[in-house]
Design a protein around this motif. Structure first.
Motif, PDB file in Angstrom:
ATOM      1  N   HIS C 112      29.616  16.407   6.163  1.00  0.00           N
ATOM      2  CA  HIS C 112      30.864  16.387   6.938  1.00  0.00           C
ATOM      3  C   HIS C 112      31.943  17.173   6.187  1.00  0.00           C
ATOM      4  N   THR C 114      34.947  16.667   5.660  1.00  0.00           N
ATOM      5  CA  THR C 114      35.899  15.893   4.855  1.00  0.00           C
ATOM      6  C   THR C 114      35.252  15.267   3.621  1.00  0.00           C
ATOM      7  N   ALA C 115      33.925  15.355   3.488  1.00  0.00           N
ATOM      8  CA  ALA C 115      33.273  14.756   2.311  1.00  0.00           C
ATOM      9  C   ALA C 115      33.679  15.521   1.053  1.00  0.00           C
ATOM     10  N   TRP C 116      33.671  14.827  -0.080  1.00  0.00           N
ATOM     11  CA  TRP C 116      34.042  15.484  -1.321  1.00  0.00           C
ATOM     12  C   TRP C 116      32.878  15.435  -2.311  1.00  0.00           C
ATOM     13  N   PRO C 131      31.856  11.310   6.906  1.00  0.00           N
ATOM     14  CA  PRO C 131      33.258  11.598   6.623  1.00  0.00           C
ATOM     15  C   PRO C 131      33.731  10.899   5.345  1.00  0.00           C
ATOM     16  N   PHE C 132      34.445  11.626   4.518  1.00  0.00           N
ATOM     17  CA  PHE C 132      35.074  11.080   3.306  1.00  0.00           C
ATOM     18  C   PHE C 132      34.067  10.510   2.302  1.00  0.00           C
ATOM     19  N   ALA C 133      32.800  10.845   2.433  1.00  0.00           N
ATOM     20  CA  ALA C 133      31.837  10.451   1.403  1.00  0.00           C
ATOM     21  C   ALA C 133      32.189  11.188   0.112  1.00  0.00           C
ATOM     22  N   VAL C 134      31.840  10.567  -1.022  1.00  0.00           N
ATOM     23  CA  VAL C 134      32.191  11.122  -2.335  1.00  0.00           C
ATOM     24  C   VAL C 134      30.947  11.178  -3.205  1.00  0.00           C
ATOM     25  N   GLU C 136      30.206  12.183  -7.111  1.00  0.00           N
ATOM     26  CA  GLU C 136      30.933  12.559  -8.322  1.00  0.00           C
ATOM     27  C   GLU C 136      30.075  13.408  -9.263  1.00  0.00           C
ATOM     28  N   ALA C 149      29.949   7.061   6.047  1.00  0.00           N
ATOM     29  CA  ALA C 149      31.375   7.336   5.867  1.00  0.00           C
ATOM     30  C   ALA C 149      31.898   6.567   4.658  1.00  0.00           C
ATOM     31  N   HIS C 150      32.662   7.250   3.800  1.00  0.00           N
ATOM     32  CA  HIS C 150      33.316   6.642   2.642  1.00  0.00           C
ATOM     33  C   HIS C 150      32.349   6.123   1.577  1.00  0.00           C
ATOM     34  N   VAL C 152      30.320   6.127  -1.802  1.00  0.00           N
ATOM     35  CA  VAL C 152      30.683   6.739  -3.083  1.00  0.00           C
ATOM     36  C   VAL C 152      29.469   6.720  -4.010  1.00  0.00           C
ATOM     37  N   ALA C 167      28.113   2.897   5.283  1.00  0.00           N
ATOM     38  CA  ALA C 167      29.545   3.133   5.107  1.00  0.00           C
ATOM     39  C   ALA C 167      30.085   2.266   3.973  1.00  0.00           C
ATOM     40  N   HIS C 168      30.910   2.866   3.113  1.00  0.00           N
ATOM     41  CA  HIS C 168      31.621   2.139   2.063  1.00  0.00           C
ATOM     42  C   HIS C 168      30.722   1.618   0.949  1.00  0.00           C
TER      43      HIS C 168
END
Lengths: 356, 356, 356
Positions: C112, C114-116, C131-134, C136, C149-150, C152, C167-168
């Protein structure tokens, strides 16, 4: 990932027996430690385990120094004993030193570009914010604080200096946590307490629940650690309070207006119902439950899975656990338990009858 | 943050004794309330607490009005009594009015620029989305609904009008929540139910678990509140259902295909296993557990930490809690409990022997 | 959403009685299935339920085929029986086929926008990030893995091939999960274990808690499923381990250094304290608690809500649950339980007195 024993000793103190001129590559339990590891022993009752251990370095109390050094078949360089009056405390500080100098935790650096900080929030320049962290309007994040990925600090909340919130932690609006705190992933601080007034439905078939808005907040002191996926609810009128030094494990429920005294520790899955007042220096075992509006004095210790149904005003250890047994034995005993009061009456009758 | 008593009274009704021409700055419990606060008393058994209270305004039932007004040493302006046939309900509505007019909750305004809405989603223009909220394809968010920071509404899910999802809430694909709902932070609605078929491993050493895909969803009615970090699993074939007016506290587990009747309330840490059917107007105390496939009739009340192992078809209060005791007493009693059935047999034998 | 019976049968095997030339639109329980549904029956004890079922297609063992086909009032096209030596397993695989071909789960497509993903992370080109997955620095996400989504994935963590994190979900630094895993929303893997050394405060009033840094990680095998909002803590010195095929339901707490053997399954709200060692092929019922440092052998089964206070080295079923009762009966029995040891002493005395 290694360190010189002399450096560890220089940082943490104590008396070193044997040469510090050796390299340590891990900290390990007595049974698993080899010549390149530091282990610790705190009590003479572990003398046998110590005798069998191959740990090159052992943190030990004065009365076990000789045992550490007398083990047979020493490695090259010999055994080393790191004498300490409090081996467990020295071990704890050693893990901290190790975390800082040898095996550092990966940490956010500055404010991640994807983090969102409201214009009216105050984030100290030394604070670190992970990806997608959120700081809402009027919130304050003090120096050296750290927010993990997706952590949310809601409006007017306050994160004290050096405190770390893990990934996905929510600190609710108007809630505060003091300095040097640590909150693990997924914990929600400041959700509404569970408060409703019953209102009869027309027709008399039952009652519906009218919401009591929760107008208080959560206040958390300094040096508090909270595990993952816990819930600390905001107060109904006043605040929910965790005093300095409180330590909570994972999946713990703290109801609204609960007050937890300083240095009290709770293991995983504990539930404290609303308005309970827990003293200082208490411990609660995993899965213990304290009902609402009760009081626990200081220094009360509750065993795992026990249910506190009345206030406990004397220090001590308290338990209430059904003993586990093979299923057949349990079934028989549990069935009989349902007639226990009747058995007592029968015993009484028998006593009366057989009294000479 | 203050309000005129006359305004409160105008909004919420009841009979005012004393002057409404005064300013109230807080709502407080009887024991903590001062002249500038509103408190409430619901029952004559709190008469002594009332007598000692310094609350300037007290919401009270008709039979306590005189007590409220007769307290000694009234403040300037005198005592005020806000008479109500249902003081607890009036207090609940007062907290709601206070939340709306005096101490508003910080709220998202419109759709935050960082929120992500799939092209095929339908978000009502009046809905509010917090930072990093996600609405996936085919999902619907109705008017005046609010998603907290990082809330996720998955594909084809539906959020009813005026419903608020807290930070980090997940509403799973195909799941629905009705109108005026409130779900607190971290709750996961629509994770897979726990379903597996055991399949023998070659060699006969044991069984592995074959996944049963969970093809149902979760349906939640209107006016439902769910606490923080709960789990409401999707059904295996049909749906998991929470009817209108259900209230769940934090850290509650609702297994797949569970059906919870309307206006039933559960305190923190309750677990309901799969396919259990809970009636309407029930209450479950904190930490209670209901095993799978059981039925609870309407108006059944389960005490905290009790385990429901059989269906309960009669209304009433049910309990099963091991009483807590000091550790030594518990140890003795628990050890004896493991021989309880044998004790009963010995008692029987004794009865037979001593019967004349 | 429908499928031809002949296609299901071709994919999953078994013997088909009756025509496969019909359309199936749902999978349903026996009691709810109509002519357009597939149901299953696994055991002759459900013969009566089968007789009353209107299911057009029934998966059944050989000894129930005749029962399936002999039902009265067959629909147009007649009854069909899908014979299988393991109807429950065939049903499980049918749900999987259905999920894949008829009712596909909505899934992320690619990464997605928006993922980082940190520059030093390695994400396989076939992996999907919501979306917004991270992800590192130093982390690895293998082929065909999916992050909700989200979700980490912290530094140096590893997500195996085909594994899905909901998610999360948080996968902590240095932690690993193997292939084909599934972790549901909100679960935190790799939070710190609960480890502190007590340190006396000056003045002798009590002890504070000195943090023991948790230097281990979490290692999870292949084919592991973990429910929503669970916590799997990282080890203190070594690692916390879940072996291949372990299945955990929701809201489960796994303490540091716990070792769970392969194919062991735990129902919701279970808590396993630190350093416990659970064997392979075990099952733990909902809300069961295992205290720290204990051992459970392979093939040990613990009933719901039971507390394991000692190691269990023999396979079998074990229980420890206070039986629920109406409140008055419970109160009497619980009160008597607190005198149980004394009752035993009285019984003993009586036996001595009445022995001829």
């Amino acid at each position: 990932m290694s360190a010189r024993l002399s450096d560890l000793h220089a940082a943490l103190g104590g008396v070193l027996h044997g040469t510090g001129d050796r390299v340590v590559v891990r900290i390990a339990p007595l049974a698993e430690a080899g010549a390149d590891a530091v282990a610790f022993v705190a009590h003479p009752r572990y003398r046998a385990a110590l005798a069998g251990s191959r740990a090159g370095v052992v943190i030990a109390p004065p009365d076990l120094v000789a045992d550490v050094l007398a083990r047979s078949e020493p490695p090259a360089g010999g055994w080393a004993c790191w004498e300490s009056p409090d081996p467990y405390g020295t071990f704890a500080r050693l893990t901290q030193w190790w975390r800082q100098h040898v095996q550092p935790r990966p940490a956010a650096l500055g404010v991640h570009p994807t983090a969102w900080v409201a214009p009216g929030a105050r984030v100290h320049p030394t604070a670190r914010l992970g990806p997608f962290a959120v700081v809402e309007d009027g919130a304050v994040v003090d120096e050296d604080a750290e927010l993990g990925a997706h952590a949310v600090v809601q409006a007017r909340a306050h994160v004290g200096a050096g405190t770390r919130l893990g990934a996905h932690v929510v600190l609710g609006y108007d809630c505060r946590i003091g300095a040097r705190g640590l909150v693990h992933g997924g914990t929600v601080i400041g959700a509404d307490g569970f408060g409703f007034a019953p209102v009869p439905l027309p027709g008399g078939e039952g009652k519906r629940w009218e919401k009591i808005e929760q107008l208080g907040a959560v206040r958390i002191g300094d040096d508090v650690e909270i595990g993952a996926n816990c819930c600390i609810d905001r107060g109904a009128l006043g605040d929910t309070v965790l005093e300095d030094g409180v330590k909570l494990d994972n999946l713990i429920q703290i109801g609204h207006n609960v007050h937890v005294g300083r240095h009290t520790a709770m293991a995983g899955c504990v539930g404290i119902a609303g308005s309970a007042r827990i003293g200082a220096f208490c411990t609660l075992g995993g899965g213990a439950i304290v009902l609402g509006h009760l009081e626990l004095a200081d220094h009360v210790h509750i065993s795992a899975a026990s249910v506190v149904m009345r206030s406990i005003l004397q220090p001590g250890q308290y338990s209430g656990i059904f003993p586990i047994d093979d299923n057949r034995a349990w079934e028989k005993n549990a069935a009989t338990l349902r007639q226990l009061h009747a058995l007592r009456e029968r015993l009484k009758a028998l006593e009366r009858r057989t009294t000479p």
